[in-house]
Design an enzyme around this catalytic site. Structure first.
Site, PDB file in Angstrom:
ATOM      1  N   SER A   9       0.836  -1.200   0.000  1.00 25.54           N
ATOM      2  CA  SER A   9       0.000   0.000   0.000  1.00 25.54           C
ATOM      3  C   SER A   9       0.867   1.245   0.000  1.00 25.54           C
ATOM      4  CB  SER A   9      -0.903   0.023   1.238  1.00 25.54           C
ATOM      5  OG  SER A   9      -1.461   1.322   1.368  1.00 25.54           O
ATOM      6  N   HIS A  34      -1.103  -1.312  -4.316  1.00 24.00           N
ATOM      7  CA  HIS A  34      -2.391  -1.000  -3.680  1.00 24.00           C
ATOM      8  C   HIS A  34      -2.504   0.511  -3.478  1.00 24.00           C
ATOM      9  CE1 HIS A  34      -5.889  -2.135  -1.159  1.00 24.00           C
ATOM     10  NE2 HIS A  34      -5.516  -1.161  -0.344  1.00 24.00           N
ATOM     11  N   ASP A  36      -4.834   3.485  -2.037  1.00 24.87           N
ATOM     12  CA  ASP A  36      -5.939   3.777  -1.122  1.00 24.87           C
ATOM     13  C   ASP A  36      -6.533   5.146  -1.417  1.00 24.87           C
ATOM     14  OD1 ASP A  36      -6.102   1.492   0.696  1.00 24.87           O
ATOM     15  OD2 ASP A  36      -4.045   2.028   1.232  1.00 24.87           O
ATOM     16  N   MET A  38      -9.330   7.831  -0.450  1.00 24.70           N
ATOM     17  CA  MET A  38     -10.199   8.198   0.679  1.00 24.70           C
ATOM     18  C   MET A  38     -10.761   9.594   0.462  1.00 24.70           C
ATOM     19  SD  MET A  38      -7.929   6.863   3.884  1.00 24.70           S
ATOM     20  CE  MET A  38      -6.947   5.359   3.789  1.00 24.70           C
ATOM     21  N   HIS A  67      -8.320   0.760  -4.158  1.00 21.60           N
ATOM     22  CA  HIS A  67      -9.257   0.513  -3.050  1.00 21.60           C
ATOM     23  C   HIS A  67      -9.996   1.812  -2.761  1.00 21.60           C
ATOM     24  CE1 HIS A  67      -9.531  -0.634   1.552  1.00 21.60           C
ATOM     25  NE2 HIS A  67     -10.719  -0.575   0.973  1.00 21.60           N
ATOM     26  N   MET A  69     -12.275   3.960  -0.781  1.00 24.57           N
ATOM     27  CA  MET A  69     -12.955   4.151   0.517  1.00 24.57           C
ATOM     28  C   MET A  69     -13.686   5.477   0.431  1.00 24.57           C
ATOM     29  SD  MET A  69      -9.838   2.718   2.823  1.00 24.57           S
ATOM     30  CE  MET A  69      -8.706   2.958   1.464  1.00 24.57           C
ATOM     31  N   MET A 140     -11.458  -6.218   5.347  1.00 26.05           N
ATOM     32  CA  MET A 140     -10.673  -5.257   6.136  1.00 26.05           C
ATOM     33  C   MET A 140     -10.396  -5.836   7.514  1.00 26.05           C
ATOM     34  SD  MET A 140      -9.989  -2.679   4.234  1.00 26.05           S
ATOM     35  CE  MET A 140      -9.148  -1.736   5.534  1.00 26.05           C
ATOM     36  N   GLY A 145      -9.179   3.781   6.882  1.00 24.81           N
ATOM     37  CA  GLY A 145      -8.916   5.203   7.086  1.00 24.81           C
ATOM     38  C   GLY A 145      -7.440   5.543   7.282  1.00 24.81           C
ATOM     39  N   PHE A 146      -6.721   4.660   7.941  1.00 20.64           N
ATOM     40  CA  PHE A 146      -5.325   4.980   8.266  1.00 20.64           C
ATOM     41  C   PHE A 146      -4.439   3.741   8.195  1.00 20.64           C
ATOM     42  CE2 PHE A 146      -8.127   7.948  10.373  1.00 20.64           C
ATOM     43  CZ  PHE A 146      -7.589   9.177  10.012  1.00 20.64           C
ATOM     44  N   GLY A 148      -0.976   1.639   9.569  1.00 22.31           N
ATOM     45  CA  GLY A 148      -0.299   1.474  10.853  1.00 22.31           C
ATOM     46  C   GLY A 148      -1.172   1.065  12.022  1.00 22.31           C
ATOM     47  N   ASP A 175      -6.529  -6.619   4.349  1.00 27.04           N
ATOM     48  CA  ASP A 175      -5.919  -5.294   4.364  1.00 27.04           C
ATOM     49  C   ASP A 175      -6.042  -4.712   5.772  1.00 27.04           C
ATOM     50  OD1 ASP A 175      -5.065  -2.713   3.820  1.00 27.04           O
ATOM     51  OD2 ASP A 175      -6.721  -2.212   2.474  1.00 27.04           O
ATOM     52  N   GLY A 176      -4.880  -4.419   6.380  1.00 27.83           N
ATOM     53  CA  GLY A 176      -4.867  -3.762   7.689  1.00 27.83           C
ATOM     54  C   GLY A 176      -4.068  -4.538   8.716  1.00 27.83           C
ATOM     55  N   GLY A 177      -2.947  -3.971   9.128  1.00 26.62           N
ATOM     56  CA  GLY A 177      -2.136  -4.589  10.179  1.00 26.62           C
ATOM     57  C   GLY A 177      -1.432  -5.861   9.757  1.00 26.62           C
ATOM     58  N   GLY A 197       1.086  -1.984   4.202  1.00 29.86           N
ATOM     59  CA  GLY A 197       1.614  -0.635   4.052  1.00 29.86           C
ATOM     60  C   GLY A 197       2.837  -0.448   4.920  1.00 29.86           C
TER      61      GLY A 197
HETATM   62  C1  DX5 Z   1      -6.410   1.407   5.514  1.00 29.59           C
HETATM   63  C2  DX5 Z   1      -5.962   1.102   4.119  1.00 29.59           C
HETATM   64  C3  DX5 Z   1      -4.817   0.171   4.060  1.00 29.59           C
HETATM   65  C4  DX5 Z   1      -3.559   0.678   4.745  1.00 29.59           C
HETATM   66  C5  DX5 Z   1      -2.897  -0.530   5.347  1.00 29.59           C
HETATM   67  O1  DX5 Z   1      -7.619   2.047   5.515  1.00 29.59           O
HETATM   68  O2  DX5 Z   1      -7.026   0.517   3.378  1.00 29.59           O
HETATM   69  O3  DX5 Z   1      -4.534  -0.247   2.733  1.00 29.59           O
HETATM   70  O4  DX5 Z   1      -2.658   1.309   3.908  1.00 29.59           O
HETATM   71  O5  DX5 Z   1      -1.814  -0.111   6.093  1.00 29.59           O
HETATM   72  P1  DX5 Z   1      -1.074  -1.055   7.139  1.00 29.59           P
HETATM   73  O6  DX5 Z   1      -0.574  -2.232   6.378  1.00 29.59           O
HETATM   74  O7  DX5 Z   1      -0.003  -0.178   7.669  1.00 29.59           O
HETATM   75  O8  DX5 Z   1      -2.103  -1.443   8.182  1.00 29.59           O
HETATM   76 ZN    ZN Z   2      -6.465  -0.407   1.395  1.00 33.63          ZN
END
Ligand code: DX5
Ligand code: ZN
Length: 214
Positions: A9, A34, A36, A38, A67, A69, A140, A145-146, A148, A175-177, A197
């Protein structure tokens, strides 16, 4: 291409150096990029739009995994497809259920892959009927949204239900963490694509980080 599709990402990249940071993951073995998107409404954060995707298209041959959002994703499918997206994923929660089929059809009409994503509080059961129409389902594992944020394992536990009800060729993305440890949890549950990411972009050795996800 390897079995698990790794999609770094660029939310965690340096936005002043996107070309450099895309080349870095490309060289390190990434399968997709990827992106993102938003809008500050569907999620609290604002990122980038289709002009940026168009510029990225010019600097990489890797598939662009977009993606969305955003609210009203149906308004933006054409600009993102024309900008060069290879996969467009919209959020189930952002659209009226009666419009889902036409949104999927619209994405596919550009000859690209159609994905749908579900937020942590959406159950797998709610979306099973759409799986045969989709190329990808994105689960998800954080609130969108963010970057990390901390991986939520209960979200990943939706994967077996999705897999059991999906056609064989459905890509199941998380996707996420995602890091080496949470990637294993997800692939053992049946995920076939991983977005990461922070884990990739903050790594000292990006190639090693990507390898550790496979
Ligand atoms: C969050 C995004 C993710 C984000 C993942 O809303 O959709 O794609 O970049 O970031 P990490 O891998 O750091 O959780
Ligand atoms: Zn994403």
């Amino acid at each position: 291409m390897s079995e698990i599709i790794i999609s770094p990402s660029i939310l965690s990249a340096d936005f002043a150096n996107l070309e450099r940071d895309i080349k870095a993951v490309e060289k390190a073995g990434a399968d997709w990029i990827h992106v993102d998107v938003m809008d500050g409404h569907f999620v609290p954060n604002i990122t980038i739009g289709s002009p940026v995707v168009k510029s990225l298209r010019a600097v990489t041959d890797l598939p662009l995994d977009v993606h969305l959002m955003i609210e009203n994703p149906e308004k933006y499918i054409e600009p993102f497809a024309k900008a060069g997206a290879d996969i467009i994923t919209f959020h189930y929660e952002a659209v009226a259920t009666e419009n889902i089929q036409s949104i999927i059809d619209n994405i596919k009409s550009f000859g690209i892959k159609a994905g749908m994503s579900i937020k942590p509080k959406t159950s797998a059961d709610e979306i099973l009927k759409y799986l045969p129409q989709l190329d990808m389902l994105l689960v998800m594992t954080v609130e969108p949204g963010f970057g990390g944020q901390k991986f939520m394992q209960d979200c990943a536990e939706k994967i077996p239900t999705i897999k059991a009800n999906a056609p064989d060729n459905l890509i199941i993305q998380v996707d996420g963490g995602i890091n080496a440890e949470t990637a294993k949890i997800c692939t053992n549950l049946g995920a076939t694509s991983l977005v990461a990411g922070n884990y990739i972009y903050k790594a000292e050795d990006i190639e090693q980080a990507i390898k550790s996800l496979r």
